[in-house]
Design a protein around this motif. Structure first.
Motif, PDB file in Angstrom:
ATOM      1  N   PRO A   1      35.460  43.027  29.999  1.00  0.00           N
ATOM      2  CA  PRO A   1      35.514  41.726  30.672  1.00  0.00           C
ATOM      3  C   PRO A   1      36.817  40.991  30.345  1.00  0.00           C
ATOM      4  O   PRO A   1      37.201  40.935  29.177  1.00  0.00           O
ATOM      5  CB  PRO A   1      34.328  40.957  30.070  1.00  0.00           C
ATOM      6  CG  PRO A   1      33.492  41.971  29.371  1.00  0.00           C
ATOM      7  CD  PRO A   1      34.391  43.109  29.004  1.00  0.00           C
ATOM      8  N   PRO A   2      37.533  40.481  31.350  1.00  0.00           N
ATOM      9  CA  PRO A   2      38.752  39.722  31.060  1.00  0.00           C
ATOM     10  C   PRO A   2      38.415  38.494  30.208  1.00  0.00           C
ATOM     11  O   PRO A   2      37.361  37.894  30.411  1.00  0.00           O
ATOM     12  CB  PRO A   2      39.242  39.285  32.447  1.00  0.00           C
ATOM     13  CG  PRO A   2      38.506  40.118  33.441  1.00  0.00           C
ATOM     14  CD  PRO A   2      37.220  40.531  32.783  1.00  0.00           C
TER      15      PRO A   2
ATOM     16  N   GLY B   1      39.186  35.757  40.277  1.00  0.00           N
ATOM     17  CA  GLY B   1      39.224  36.975  41.074  1.00  0.00           C
ATOM     18  C   GLY B   1      39.217  38.207  40.175  1.00  0.00           C
ATOM     19  O   GLY B   1      38.539  39.195  40.456  1.00  0.00           O
ATOM     20  N   GLN B   2      39.956  38.116  39.052  1.00  0.00           N
ATOM     21  CA  GLN B   2      40.008  39.256  38.118  1.00  0.00           C
ATOM     22  C   GLN B   2      38.647  39.481  37.462  1.00  0.00           C
ATOM     23  O   GLN B   2      38.184  40.607  37.314  1.00  0.00           O
ATOM     24  CB  GLN B   2      41.091  39.033  37.068  1.00  0.00           C
ATOM     25  CG  GLN B   2      42.489  39.266  37.651  1.00  0.00           C
ATOM     26  CD  GLN B   2      43.598  38.626  36.833  1.00  0.00           C
ATOM     27  OE1 GLN B   2      43.344  37.893  35.880  1.00  0.00           O
ATOM     28  NE2 GLN B   2      44.838  38.884  37.211  1.00  0.00           N
ATOM     29  N   MET B   3      38.015  38.372  37.064  1.00  0.00           N
ATOM     30  CA  MET B   3      36.689  38.492  36.437  1.00  0.00           C
ATOM     31  C   MET B   3      35.688  39.089  37.420  1.00  0.00           C
ATOM     32  O   MET B   3      34.904  39.976  37.076  1.00  0.00           O
ATOM     33  CB  MET B   3      36.169  37.101  36.033  1.00  0.00           C
ATOM     34  CG  MET B   3      36.886  36.495  34.883  1.00  0.00           C
ATOM     35  SD  MET B   3      36.237  34.827  34.618  1.00  0.00           S
ATOM     36  CE  MET B   3      37.443  34.278  33.422  1.00  0.00           C
ATOM     37  N   PHE B   4      35.742  38.590  38.641  1.00  0.00           N
ATOM     38  CA  PHE B   4      34.784  39.029  39.643  1.00  0.00           C
ATOM     39  C   PHE B   4      35.003  40.504  39.988  1.00  0.00           C
ATOM     40  O   PHE B   4      34.046  41.249  40.183  1.00  0.00           O
ATOM     41  CB  PHE B   4      34.899  38.134  40.891  1.00  0.00           C
ATOM     42  CG  PHE B   4      33.589  37.932  41.585  1.00  0.00           C
ATOM     43  CD1 PHE B   4      32.484  37.464  40.890  1.00  0.00           C
ATOM     44  CD2 PHE B   4      33.441  38.219  42.934  1.00  0.00           C
ATOM     45  CE1 PHE B   4      31.259  37.293  41.519  1.00  0.00           C
ATOM     46  CE2 PHE B   4      32.222  38.049  43.573  1.00  0.00           C
ATOM     47  CZ  PHE B   4      31.130  37.582  42.867  1.00  0.00           C
TER      48      PHE B   4
ATOM     49  N   ALA C   1      28.634  37.740  30.374  1.00  0.00           N
ATOM     50  CA  ALA C   1      28.059  36.388  30.377  1.00  0.00           C
ATOM     51  C   ALA C   1      29.123  35.301  30.163  1.00  0.00           C
ATOM     52  O   ALA C   1      29.128  34.297  30.878  1.00  0.00           O
ATOM     53  CB  ALA C   1      26.946  36.287  29.337  1.00  0.00           C
ATOM     54  N   PRO C   2      30.063  35.480  29.206  1.00  0.00           N
ATOM     55  CA  PRO C   2      31.089  34.433  29.037  1.00  0.00           C
ATOM     56  C   PRO C   2      31.963  34.241  30.277  1.00  0.00           C
ATOM     57  O   PRO C   2      32.312  33.110  30.618  1.00  0.00           O
ATOM     58  CB  PRO C   2      31.929  34.930  27.844  1.00  0.00           C
ATOM     59  CG  PRO C   2      31.026  35.858  27.111  1.00  0.00           C
ATOM     60  CD  PRO C   2      30.169  36.513  28.151  1.00  0.00           C
ATOM     61  N   ASP C   3      32.284  35.332  30.976  1.00  0.00           N
ATOM     62  CA  ASP C   3      33.074  35.212  32.215  1.00  0.00           C
ATOM     63  C   ASP C   3      32.278  34.418  33.256  1.00  0.00           C
ATOM     64  O   ASP C   3      32.820  33.533  33.922  1.00  0.00           O
ATOM     65  CB  ASP C   3      33.407  36.594  32.794  1.00  0.00           C
ATOM     66  CG  ASP C   3      34.622  37.229  32.125  1.00  0.00           C
ATOM     67  OD1 ASP C   3      35.115  36.658  31.130  1.00  0.00           O
ATOM     68  OD2 ASP C   3      35.057  38.295  32.589  1.00  0.00           O
ATOM     69  N   ALA C   4      31.012  34.745  33.406  1.00  0.00           N
ATOM     70  CA  ALA C   4      30.185  34.052  34.397  1.00  0.00           C
ATOM     71  C   ALA C   4      30.048  32.575  34.037  1.00  0.00           C
ATOM     72  O   ALA C   4      30.109  31.704  34.908  1.00  0.00           O
ATOM     73  CB  ALA C   4      28.808  34.717  34.497  1.00  0.00           C
TER      74      ALA C   4
END
Ligand code: HEC
Length: 164
Positions: free
Chosen positions: A26-27, A55-58, A75-78
Motif C-alpha cells: 500500500p502506498p 489514484g495511486q492508492m486506488f 485500511a490506512p489508505d482508505a
C-alpha cells in the motif's frame, strides 16, 4: 552441514524476497492538504497532488484485489481517502478555476451543492471501505471498492474535464 545451512538460508531469503515482490504494497498516505489557501493557485497544486496520491492508492488496491491479497494493510489508505474526501469541498476556492492545467470544470462553482454532494458520497463510501478493510474480508472489500469507484466516476463525469 554448515554449507547446507547457508544454502537453506539463501533459499529462504530468495522466497521471502519473491513474496515481497509479488505483494502489492500500500502506498504510504501523504500529508493531507491544509485548506484554506491564501493563494488559490496553491490550492490547485495541492488538490492535484492529493488526487494523484489517491489514484495511486486506488490503483494499488485494485491490484491487491486482483491478487486476492488481504485488504487489512490498505485500511490506512482508505482512511486517508475518506479524510481527503472531507477536504475536497474546500480545495476549489474562487481564483482556482484556471491555472496549472487544471481539469476542474466550471460546474464545480456554478453547481457547488452538487459537487459537495458528490464529495460527501465519496467520503462516506471511502469511510466504509476503511471499516471493511479492518475486517480483512476480501469479498466485502472488493465490493465496497466498486462502490467507491462509482463515486469517483460520478464526480469525474460531471466536474472533471476529460484528459485527452
Ligand atoms: C467530488 C469530486 C471528485 C471525486 C469524488 C473524485 N475526484 Fe478525482 N478529480 C476531481 C477533479 C475536479 C479533478 C481535477 C483537479 C484539477 O486538475 O484541479 C480530479 C483529478 C483526479 C486525478 C488527476 C490528478 C492529477 O492532476 O494528476 C486522479 C488520478 C483522480 N482524480 C482520481 C480519483 C479517484 C481514484 C477517485 C476515487 C477514489 C476520485 N478521483 C474521486 C474530482 C473528483
Amino acid at each position: 552441514m554448515a554449507r547446507m545451512k547457508v544454502l537453506l538460508a539463501a533459499g529462504l531469503a530468495v522466497s521471502v524476497f519473491g513474496l515481497a515482490q509479488a505483494q502489492v504494497v500500500p502506498p504510504a498516505p501523504p500529508a493531507l492538504p491544509k485548506p484554506p489557501y491564501t493563494d488559490p493557485q496553491e490550492a490547485i497544486v495541492a488538490r492535484q497532488a492529493s488526487y494523484k496520491a489517491q489514484g495511486q492508492m486506488f490503483g494499488a488496491m485494485k491490484k491487491a484485489i486482483d491478487a486476492k491479497q488481504d485488504p487489512a494493510p490498505f485500511a490506512p489508505d482508505a482512511a486517508w481517502m475518506s479524510q481527503w474526501g472531507q477536504l475536497i469541498p474546500s480545495m476549489f476556492p474562487p481564483g482556482s478555476e484556471t491555472g496549472h492545467d487544471t481539469k476542474a470544470l466550471p460546474a464545480i462553482w456554478s453547481d457547488k451543492a452538487g459537487f459537495d454532494k458528490d464529495a460527501a458520497n465519496f467520503n462516506a463510501a471511502a469511510a466504509k471501505l476503511a471499516q471493511v478493510a479492518t475486517t480483512n474480508d476480501k469479498a466485502a472489500f472488493a465490493e465496497q471498492y466498486q462502490a467507491v469507484g462509482e463515486t469517483c466516476g460520478a464526480c469525474h463525469r460531471a466536474y472533471r474535464a476529460r484528459t485527452q
